[in-house]
Write an enzyme that holds these catalytic residues in place. Structure first.
Site, mmCIF file in Angstrom:
data_model
loop_
_atom_site.group_PDB
_atom_site.id
_atom_site.type_symbol
_atom_site.label_atom_id
_atom_site.label_comp_id
_atom_site.label_asym_id
_atom_site.label_seq_id
_atom_site.Cartn_x
_atom_site.Cartn_y
_atom_site.Cartn_z
ATOM 1 N N GLY A 24 0.822 -1.209 0.000
ATOM 2 C CA GLY A 24 0.000 0.000 0.000
ATOM 3 C C GLY A 24 0.851 1.251 0.000
ATOM 4 O O GLY A 24 0.549 2.221 0.696
ATOM 5 N N ALA A 25 1.921 1.243 -0.798
ATOM 6 C CA ALA A 25 2.949 2.285 -0.687
ATOM 7 C C ALA A 25 2.889 3.341 -1.780
ATOM 8 O O ALA A 25 3.793 4.163 -1.883
ATOM 9 C CB ALA A 25 4.333 1.649 -0.672
ATOM 10 N N ASP A 70 -1.481 -7.383 -4.958
ATOM 11 C CA ASP A 70 -2.790 -7.474 -4.310
ATOM 12 C C ASP A 70 -2.618 -8.352 -3.074
ATOM 13 O O ASP A 70 -2.350 -9.550 -3.194
ATOM 14 C CB ASP A 70 -3.802 -8.096 -5.279
ATOM 15 C CG ASP A 70 -5.192 -8.248 -4.682
ATOM 16 O OD1 ASP A 70 -5.382 -7.911 -3.490
ATOM 17 O OD2 ASP A 70 -6.090 -8.717 -5.408
ATOM 18 N N VAL A 71 -2.761 -7.767 -1.891
ATOM 19 C CA VAL A 71 -2.502 -8.534 -0.673
ATOM 20 C C VAL A 71 -3.590 -9.567 -0.386
ATOM 21 O O VAL A 71 -3.464 -10.348 0.562
ATOM 22 C CB VAL A 71 -2.297 -7.618 0.553
ATOM 23 C CG1 VAL A 71 -1.093 -6.711 0.355
ATOM 24 C CG2 VAL A 71 -3.548 -6.814 0.858
ATOM 25 N N SER A 151 -4.101 1.238 13.824
ATOM 26 C CA SER A 151 -4.939 2.432 13.924
ATOM 27 C C SER A 151 -5.407 2.591 15.361
ATOM 28 O O SER A 151 -5.566 1.591 16.086
ATOM 29 C CB SER A 151 -6.162 2.317 13.008
ATOM 30 O OG SER A 151 -7.082 3.371 13.248
ATOM 31 N N TYR A 163 -13.319 -2.311 9.733
ATOM 32 C CA TYR A 163 -11.956 -1.784 9.741
ATOM 33 C C TYR A 163 -11.376 -1.810 11.156
ATOM 34 O O TYR A 163 -10.236 -2.232 11.366
ATOM 35 C CB TYR A 163 -11.979 -0.361 9.189
ATOM 36 C CG TYR A 163 -10.692 0.415 9.325
ATOM 37 C CD1 TYR A 163 -9.645 0.229 8.432
ATOM 38 C CD2 TYR A 163 -10.539 1.375 10.325
ATOM 39 C CE1 TYR A 163 -8.471 0.961 8.543
ATOM 40 C CE2 TYR A 163 -9.379 2.111 10.447
ATOM 41 C CZ TYR A 163 -8.341 1.903 9.547
ATOM 42 O OH TYR A 163 -7.185 2.644 9.672
ATOM 43 N N ALA A 166 -10.605 -5.296 12.228
ATOM 44 C CA ALA A 166 -9.417 -5.787 11.535
ATOM 45 C C ALA A 166 -8.145 -5.217 12.155
ATOM 46 O O ALA A 166 -7.154 -5.934 12.338
ATOM 47 C CB ALA A 166 -9.489 -5.421 10.054
ATOM 48 N N LYS A 167 -8.148 -3.949 12.507
ATOM 49 C CA LYS A 167 -6.963 -3.336 13.114
ATOM 50 C C LYS A 167 -6.726 -3.886 14.520
ATOM 51 O O LYS A 167 -5.575 -4.057 14.944
ATOM 52 C CB LYS A 167 -7.113 -1.822 13.155
ATOM 53 C CG LYS A 167 -7.062 -1.156 11.787
ATOM 54 C CD LYS A 167 -5.732 -1.339 11.084
ATOM 55 C CE LYS A 167 -5.614 -0.445 9.857
ATOM 56 N NZ LYS A 167 -4.336 -0.629 9.137
#
Length: 268
Positions: A24-25, A70-71, A151, A163, A166-167
């Protein structure tokens, strides 16, 4: 306001000879991290689902290469890791930055299964797949490190059910991976950023200003460079005795209840 870039003194050498893969860079935190680590001597593989953006970012960074990744795709991740090893002669650092965040729904009933599964699969599953693919190479380097980008949503309710879950899961994965990897000399840590000025906030400057004034004790929201600096620390030998930890880089958001303090001050 302090410019976060002034915190970096331009010294080189901390990552001389290092090979780094960042997911994601193409933009934001990932791109800032690529710039920071290459400035300190690393060679970086900039990976992203958006191949054109990844190549554009890498083109601007001496010592950086780009590759679509694609992760969600195990084979694609393994190919990216193999490509990094071929490019750099090994792999020393993995930065798991890729994520998915479905729009917040006012009611949990309105969150669909597809959004739930995508956020968990990309944000948590992607980090797992990348760590699994990279681990043997990180162990072989003798100085391997994984830095996961989490996050503050992992620790407190700021919306976005999937989200946030997941974090939070990523923080747990960080700890279990740290236990597994320590025996092989690989350190695994996580950074939990607060609000960061990225393209997700484009056109919402007034909201950022309001957040800075009302929620952040340090009086500003974060910049991608703030997180990149923390990644550089955790990825380097300066953090040689740090593993399994989650580092908040949040301007004091979770430590200080600014709205409560303001309300109390208003009564005095």
């Amino acid at each position: 306001m302090t410019d976060p870039n002034t915190c970096f003194d331009g010294r080189r050498g901390r990552f001389d000879g290092y090979g780094v893969l960042i997911t994601g860079a193409a933009r934001g935190i990932g791109a800032a991290t690529a710039r920071r680590l290459t400035a300190e001597g690393a060679r970086v593989l900039v990976t992203d689902l958006d191949e054109d953006a990844a190549r554009a970012t890498a083109k601007e960074i001496p010592g950086a290469e780009a590759l679509r990744c694609d992760v969600a795709d195990r084979a694609g991740i393994e190919a990216a890791v193999a490509h990094a090893v071929d490019l750099f002669g090994g792999l020393d650092v993995l930065v798991n930055n890729a994520f998915s965040c479905a729009p917040h729904t006012a009611r949990v009933e309105d969150l669909g299964d597809e959004s739930w599964h995508r956020d968990l699969d990309i944000t948590l599953g992607g980090a797992f797949r990348c760590a699994r693919a990279a681990m043997e190479h990180l162990a072989a380097s003798g100085r391997g490190a994984i830095v996961n980008i989490g996050s503050v949503n992992a620790e407190q309710d700021f919306g976005n059910h999937a989200y946030s879950a997941a974090k939070a899961g990523l923080a747990s994965l960080t700890r279990t991976l740290a236990g597994d990897a320590a025996r092989r000399g690989v350190r695994v840590n996580q950074i939990n950023p607060g609000t960061i000025r990225t393209r997700a906030w484009a056109g919402r400057e007034k909201s950022l200003e309001a957040l800075a004034a009302s929620a952040y004790p340090l009086g500003r929201v974060g910049e991608p460079e703030d997180i990149a600096a923390a990644v550089a620390y955790l990825a380097s030998r300066d953090a040689a005795w740090v593993t399994g930890t989650t580092l908040r880089v949040d301007g004091g958001l979770l430590a200080v209840n600014t709205s409560f303090a303001a309300a109390v001050d208003g009564e005095r």
